[in-house]
Design a protein around this motif. Structure first.
Motif, PDB file in Angstrom:
ATOM      1  N   ASP A  65       0.810   6.105  -7.112  1.00  0.00           N
ATOM      2  CA  ASP A  65       1.223   4.775  -6.682  1.00  0.00           C
ATOM      3  C   ASP A  65       2.700   4.768  -6.293  1.00  0.00           C
ATOM      4  N   GLU A  90      -6.464   0.976  -0.640  1.00  0.00           N
ATOM      5  CA  GLU A  90      -7.774   1.557  -0.946  1.00  0.00           C
ATOM      6  C   GLU A  90      -7.873   1.949  -2.419  1.00  0.00           C
ATOM      7  N   ARG A  91      -6.747   2.345  -3.000  1.00  0.00           N
ATOM      8  CA  ARG A  91      -6.749   2.738  -4.417  1.00  0.00           C
ATOM      9  C   ARG A  91      -7.035   1.547  -5.335  1.00  0.00           C
ATOM     10  N   HIS A  92      -6.708   0.354  -4.878  1.00  0.00           N
ATOM     11  CA  HIS A  92      -6.798  -0.807  -5.759  1.00  0.00           C
ATOM     12  C   HIS A  92      -7.841  -1.830  -5.321  1.00  0.00           C
ATOM     13  N   ALA A 112      -3.656   3.537   2.261  1.00  0.00           N
ATOM     14  CA  ALA A 112      -4.085   4.356   1.125  1.00  0.00           C
ATOM     15  C   ALA A 112      -3.831   3.639  -0.195  1.00  0.00           C
TER      16      ALA A 112
END
Length: 277
Positions: A6, A26-28, A23
């Protein structure tokens, strides 16, 4: 606290790297969608909450200085959109598609081959009871339970998201936990009657919930443990609360963002980034 991935993506995003922003979001996205689904209780509203939240994050990422975690920041944004949805959906029909319906439609529920058909059915009945119990909570209690026991935020983080005191978070949390436990316990084959005969027992369920939040002293905790060793009924009641909270902790990861929603949100995000390049 943010993890290293992050941190890396956030620094690049602040510098205007569109791929890093995409990106990072997309992680969260899964946690935002889960929260939207369980707060709004409608797939279309959850999709809108996800898209609006991610676009708001993209707009504000350069000004985000990391005073809180990215998750806390996102939940704060998502909650504001959920509140707007609730206000606009005041007269929405009562019948709503469940999370199970959405997951099955996306082909994301896979049967465990090690389980018998009866075990699979029993498991689904418990999951449905848990979903219904969470849905039945008033929003102020539902959001606390979701953030603390499903998504795993700390009590101070939940307080930051909701803009209330830590004590208010804990008070709402205890009430929400006991309400959900009362509805789920019968599906676990456990009586919901936690009070022993003659009213001689303490409120062990509230005490146990307070113990999980480190609100009771070591002496009170030891006294409660001694009581549980001697009282089968109270021990059973606490066991049902433990099992209910364990179910809450495992329900989050099973809810994924449908492919169609991911595609729609990605298009909206890329259009936004292109317009603001």
């Amino acid at each position: 606290m943010r993890d290293e991935a992050d941190n890396f993506l956030l620094e690049r995003a602040r510098a205007g790297d569109a791929q890093a922003i995409e990106a990072l979001l997309e992680r969260h996205q899964a946690q935002v969608y889960r929260f939207g689904m369980k707060m709004c209780r409608d797939p279309e509203d959850a999709k809108d909450v996800l898209q609006d939240t991610l676009l708001s994050m993209a707009r504000g990422v350069r000004d985000f200085r990391g005073a809180s975690s990215i998750s806390t920041w996102l939940y704060t944004i998502a909650r504001s959109f959920c509140i707007k949805k609730r206000r606009r959906s005041k007269f929405a029909p009562e019948e709503e598609r469940s999370l199970d319906t959405e997951m099955i439609a996306e082909g994301r529920q896979l049967a465990d081959p090690a389980q018998s058909p009866d075990e699979v059915l029993a498991g689904k009945q418990v999951e449905h009871a848990l979903e219904q119990a969470i849905r039945s909570l008033e929003p102020m209690y539902r959001e606390v339970l979701l953030l603390r026991d499903v998504e795993g935020l700390t009590a101070p983080e939940v307080a930051e998201v909701l803009g209330v005191s830590i004590q208010a978070v804990k008070s709402r949390l205890h009430r929400a936990r006991l309400s959900v436990r009362a509805q789920v316990a019968p599906m676990l084959g456990i009586s919901t009657d936690g009070a022993a005969a003659n009213g001689t027992c303490p409120d062990v369920l509230t005490l146990f919930s307070q113990h999980l939040e480190e609100e009771i002293s070591a002496d009170i905790c030891a006294e409660m443990e001694r009581h549980l060793q001697a009282c089968d009924r109270c021990r059973s009641a606490c066991d049902s609360l433990k099992r209910t909270l364990a179910l809450c902790r495992t329900t989050g990861p099973t809810v994924q963002v449908p492919n169609s929603v991911q595609a729609s949100v990605k298009v909206a995000l890329r259009n936004f980034l292109a317009e603001n390049a």
